[in-house]
Design a protein around this motif. Structure first.
Motif, PDB file in Angstrom:
ATOM      1  N   ILE A   1      11.674  -4.105  -4.626  1.00 28.60           N
ATOM      2  CA  ILE A   1      11.917  -4.621  -5.974  1.00 28.60           C
ATOM      3  C   ILE A   1      11.138  -5.912  -6.143  1.00 28.60           C
ATOM      4  N   GLN A   2      10.388  -5.996  -7.215  1.00 28.57           N
ATOM      5  CA  GLN A   2       9.557  -7.175  -7.492  1.00 28.57           C
ATOM      6  C   GLN A   2      10.095  -7.943  -8.698  1.00 28.57           C
ATOM      7  N   SER A   3       9.958  -9.251  -8.640  1.00 31.49           N
ATOM      8  CA  SER A   3      10.258 -10.059  -9.817  1.00 31.49           C
ATOM      9  C   SER A   3       9.401 -11.315  -9.783  1.00 31.49           C
ATOM     10  N   PHE A   4       9.265 -11.927 -10.948  1.00 27.02           N
ATOM     11  CA  PHE A   4       8.470 -13.141 -11.070  1.00 27.02           C
ATOM     12  C   PHE A   4       9.322 -14.264 -11.631  1.00 27.02           C
ATOM     13  N   ALA A   5       9.239 -15.421 -10.995  1.00 25.16           N
ATOM     14  CA  ALA A   5       9.785 -16.635 -11.582  1.00 25.16           C
ATOM     15  C   ALA A   5       8.681 -17.262 -12.428  1.00 25.16           C
ATOM     16  N   ASP A   6       9.064 -17.808 -13.559  1.00 25.55           N
ATOM     17  CA  ASP A   6       8.109 -18.305 -14.549  1.00 25.55           C
ATOM     18  C   ASP A   6       8.321 -19.791 -14.733  1.00 25.55           C
ATOM     19  N   GLU A   7       7.243 -20.561 -14.786  1.00 32.34           N
ATOM     20  CA  GLU A   7       7.398 -22.005 -14.934  1.00 32.34           C
ATOM     21  C   GLU A   7       8.072 -22.374 -16.254  1.00 32.34           C
ATOM     22  N   ARG A   8       8.105 -21.434 -17.212  1.00 30.93           N
ATOM     23  CA  ARG A   8       8.830 -21.702 -18.452  1.00 30.93           C
ATOM     24  C   ARG A   8      10.323 -21.866 -18.201  1.00 30.93           C
ATOM     25  N   CYS A   9      10.803 -21.310 -17.069  1.00 29.09           N
ATOM     26  CA  CYS A   9      12.218 -21.455 -16.709  1.00 29.09           C
ATOM     27  C   CYS A   9      12.489 -22.800 -16.044  1.00 29.09           C
TER      28      CYS A   9
ATOM     29  N   THR B   1       0.829  -1.208   0.000  1.00 32.75           N
ATOM     30  CA  THR B   1       0.000   0.000   0.000  1.00 32.75           C
ATOM     31  C   THR B   1       0.863   1.258   0.000  1.00 32.75           C
ATOM     32  N   GLY B   2       0.318   2.331  -0.560  1.00 32.51           N
ATOM     33  CA  GLY B   2       1.020   3.606  -0.558  1.00 32.51           C
ATOM     34  C   GLY B   2       2.135   3.715  -1.575  1.00 32.51           C
ATOM     35  N   THR B   3       2.241   2.731  -2.478  1.00 31.78           N
ATOM     36  CA  THR B   3       3.319   2.761  -3.475  1.00 31.78           C
ATOM     37  C   THR B   3       2.997   3.750  -4.589  1.00 31.78           C
ATOM     38  N   LYS B   4       3.957   4.594  -4.896  1.00 31.39           N
ATOM     39  CA  LYS B   4       3.832   5.553  -5.986  1.00 31.39           C
ATOM     40  C   LYS B   4       4.916   5.264  -7.020  1.00 31.39           C
ATOM     41  N   GLN B   5       4.771   5.865  -8.197  1.00 31.58           N
ATOM     42  CA  GLN B   5       5.781   5.707  -9.228  1.00 31.58           C
ATOM     43  C   GLN B   5       7.121   6.183  -8.693  1.00 31.58           C
ATOM     44  N   GLY B   6       8.141   5.383  -8.849  1.00 35.74           N
ATOM     45  CA  GLY B   6       9.462   5.712  -8.335  1.00 35.74           C
ATOM     46  C   GLY B   6       9.772   5.053  -7.006  1.00 35.74           C
ATOM     47  N   ASP B   7       8.733   4.503  -6.330  1.00 38.48           N
ATOM     48  CA  ASP B   7       8.935   3.836  -5.041  1.00 38.48           C
ATOM     49  C   ASP B   7       9.362   2.380  -5.206  1.00 38.48           C
ATOM     50  N   TYR B   8       9.261   1.851  -6.410  1.00 38.87           N
ATOM     51  CA  TYR B   8       9.520   0.430  -6.618  1.00 38.87           C
ATOM     52  C   TYR B   8      10.254   0.236  -7.944  1.00 38.87           C
ATOM     53  N   LEU B   9      10.756  -0.975  -8.129  1.00 34.50           N
ATOM     54  CA  LEU B   9      11.280  -1.417  -9.414  1.00 34.50           C
ATOM     55  C   LEU B   9      10.821  -2.843  -9.662  1.00 34.50           C
ATOM     56  N   GLU B  10      10.739  -3.210 -10.923  1.00 36.42           N
ATOM     57  CA  GLU B  10      10.501  -4.603 -11.266  1.00 36.42           C
ATOM     58  C   GLU B  10      11.691  -5.099 -12.082  1.00 36.42           C
ATOM     59  N   LEU B  11      12.190  -6.263 -11.733  1.00 37.14           N
ATOM     60  CA  LEU B  11      13.236  -6.887 -12.536  1.00 37.14           C
ATOM     61  C   LEU B  11      12.548  -7.458 -13.772  1.00 37.14           C
TER      62      LEU B  11
END
Length: 266
Positions: A152-160, A107-117
């Protein structure tokens, strides 16, 4: 690696262009300093450093299993082993940049507060555990270059073919799995979210999917969400609690029982 100059005008929450910098020449693990700003982190044996976006995109298209770039990326880091580039990491915006998307977990996340790999590729020739080491060094760089970033957020994918062990080794928290729908059309893979997020203003590639949706093959794949909190106090902002790490040959951790919303800090 020769001297590299990376100069460009960027939004305030983007890292400052480092200017000219040199590759590290000692065993000391430290920040790599450019003439204008921080350029990377590591030592002469293993380091990450800013590279031009064009080069990063070419490497990802040539080597990543998706064969696609993410146009949302704005941090492009080369991964160097013994002075030779052996990989690329790209960080940037998430696909769904609406308020719902930004605050889905924190909650409270704004643009610039996070990154995604957005993308990561390392050559198989890189030493064991290079992926988690590269992520760890990238986080060191981001802490210094992007002080606004809280997570920082990222997703592991079952394709990997894995459950996200790279993120587990890098001390990310696990926030569950979900099914994501993709479409395959003429050898290209499309995320189903493109049909809604970019419906009003589609790029030519997205429009091609929309116009030929009846010919596309729909697939459902499992994705595993991981988040690393640079600002540890922000863990208290999460709408749900992290789960135990998923393990091979075991049932996936899930929230079959409704989880209480964590209290937002005052």
């Amino acid at each position: 690696m020769p001297e590299i100059a990376v100069m460009a005008r960027k939004p305030n929450h983007h890292p400052k262009a480092p200017g000219i910098f040199k590759a590290p020449i000692t065993q000391q693990i430290d920040y790599i300093k450019g003439t204008e700003a921080i350029a990377g982190f590591g030592n002469k044996d293993f380091y990450v450093a800013i590279i031009p976006s064009k080069l990063a995109r070419e490497i990802i298209i040539a080597n990543h299993y998706s064969k696609r770039i993410v146009n949302n990326s704005y941090i492009h880091l080369g991964v160097y082993v013994d002075g030779i580039m052996r990989g690329v990491l790209q960080f940037g915006y998430m696909l769904n940049q609406t308020k719902y998307g930004l605050e889905k977990i924190v909650t409270g996340t704004k643009q610039g507060d996070y990154l995604e790999l957005n993308r990561m590729w390392l050559d198989d020739i890189a030493p064991r555990n290079s992926e988690s080491k590269a992520i760890s060094y990238a986080i060191k760089y981001i802490k210094k270059a992007c002080p606004m970033v809280g997570w920082i957020q990222s997703f592991a994918d079952e394709r990997c073919g894995c459950l996200g062990v790279v993120y587990q080794a890098a001390n990310f928290l696990y926030f569950g799995h979900h099914k994501t729908h993709f479409y395959e059309l003429n050898g290209e893979t499309y995320h189903s979210m493109l049909l809604s997020v970019r419906k009003a203003n589609p790029c030519p590639r997205d429009k091609h999917l929309m116009d030929n949706l009846s010919k596309a093959k729909r697939q459902s794949l499992t994705q595993f969400r991981y988040i690393y909190f640079i600002k540890r106090s922000w863990i208290a902002r999460c709408k749900v609690k992290p789960l135990p790490y998923p393990k091979p040959n075991q049932p996936l951790p899930s929230r079959s029982i409704k989880v209480n919303r964590l209290k937002k800090p005052s």
